[in-house]
Design an enzyme around this catalytic site. Sequence first.
Site, PDB file in Angstrom:
ATOM      1  CB  ILE A 154     -21.960  18.168 -10.505  1.00 36.03           C
ATOM      2  CG1 ILE A 154     -21.042  18.005  -9.288  1.00 36.03           C
ATOM      3  CG2 ILE A 154     -22.185  19.644 -10.815  1.00 36.03           C
ATOM      4  CD1 ILE A 154     -21.628  18.511  -7.986  1.00 36.03           C
ATOM      5  CE  LYS A 155     -31.266  17.627 -12.859  1.00 33.72           C
ATOM      6  NZ  LYS A 155     -32.529  17.556 -12.088  1.00 33.72           N
ATOM      7  CB  ILE A 156     -23.920  20.633 -15.660  1.00 38.19           C
ATOM      8  CG1 ILE A 156     -22.995  20.591 -14.441  1.00 38.19           C
ATOM      9  CG2 ILE A 156     -23.484  21.714 -16.631  1.00 38.19           C
ATOM     10  CD1 ILE A 156     -21.562  20.271 -14.781  1.00 38.19           C
TER      11      ILE A 156
END
Length: 217
Positions: free
Chosen positions: A82-84
């Site tokens: 998950i890219k945040i």
Amino acid sequence: MKIFIDTANVEEIKQANDLGVLDGVTTNPTLLSREKNNPKKQLEAICKIVNGPVSAEVIALDALGMVREADDLCKISGNIVIKIPITTEGLKATKILSTKGIKTNLTLCFSPLQALLAAKAGAGYVSPFVGRLDDVSTEGLNLVADIKLIYGNYGISTEIIVASIRSPMHVLEAARIGADIATIPFKVITQLLKHPLTDIGIERFLNDWDNLKRTER
């Protein structure tokens, strides 16, 4: 140093994977929008090609929204990361996801202190953007060196993904610094193989071989 490809294009990913050097993929909303396909379907297709991590970015700006999106994205494949974005809400979401065992990639990193906070929140990866810093007359790779030093000082296990790569020199300097990963556009990956002396050498060998064959006739 591991090599990721920075694209959402399936054909580019297939070609890079065929080289035998690909360890993962990073995507973002802009890259996915260029493919004119349902983003989840595109990510699913990518995950079928690559065994390594595939970064998929959330769109929500609030922590709980990010977590909900992350839970949904993780259903696509076990290798989704998950890219945040590194924001206050992003750190909150990262902490929640890390306690759930969901790996995160904290993106849009432009300072070593952002990278330190990302690691403290439990990020699996942090992505300093070297090219964008170069664009504003700042030495982007100095950021990578600073993060590498700080992480080394404290034995931090968060992996550094050098992002926003524009040229083979960015890749070379990232490897010299000791970055864990470089995420590279397909065009630059192909440039890594290019050298005029290699081409000249192949041409000479073939010409010499042809001359040898002619003398044997």
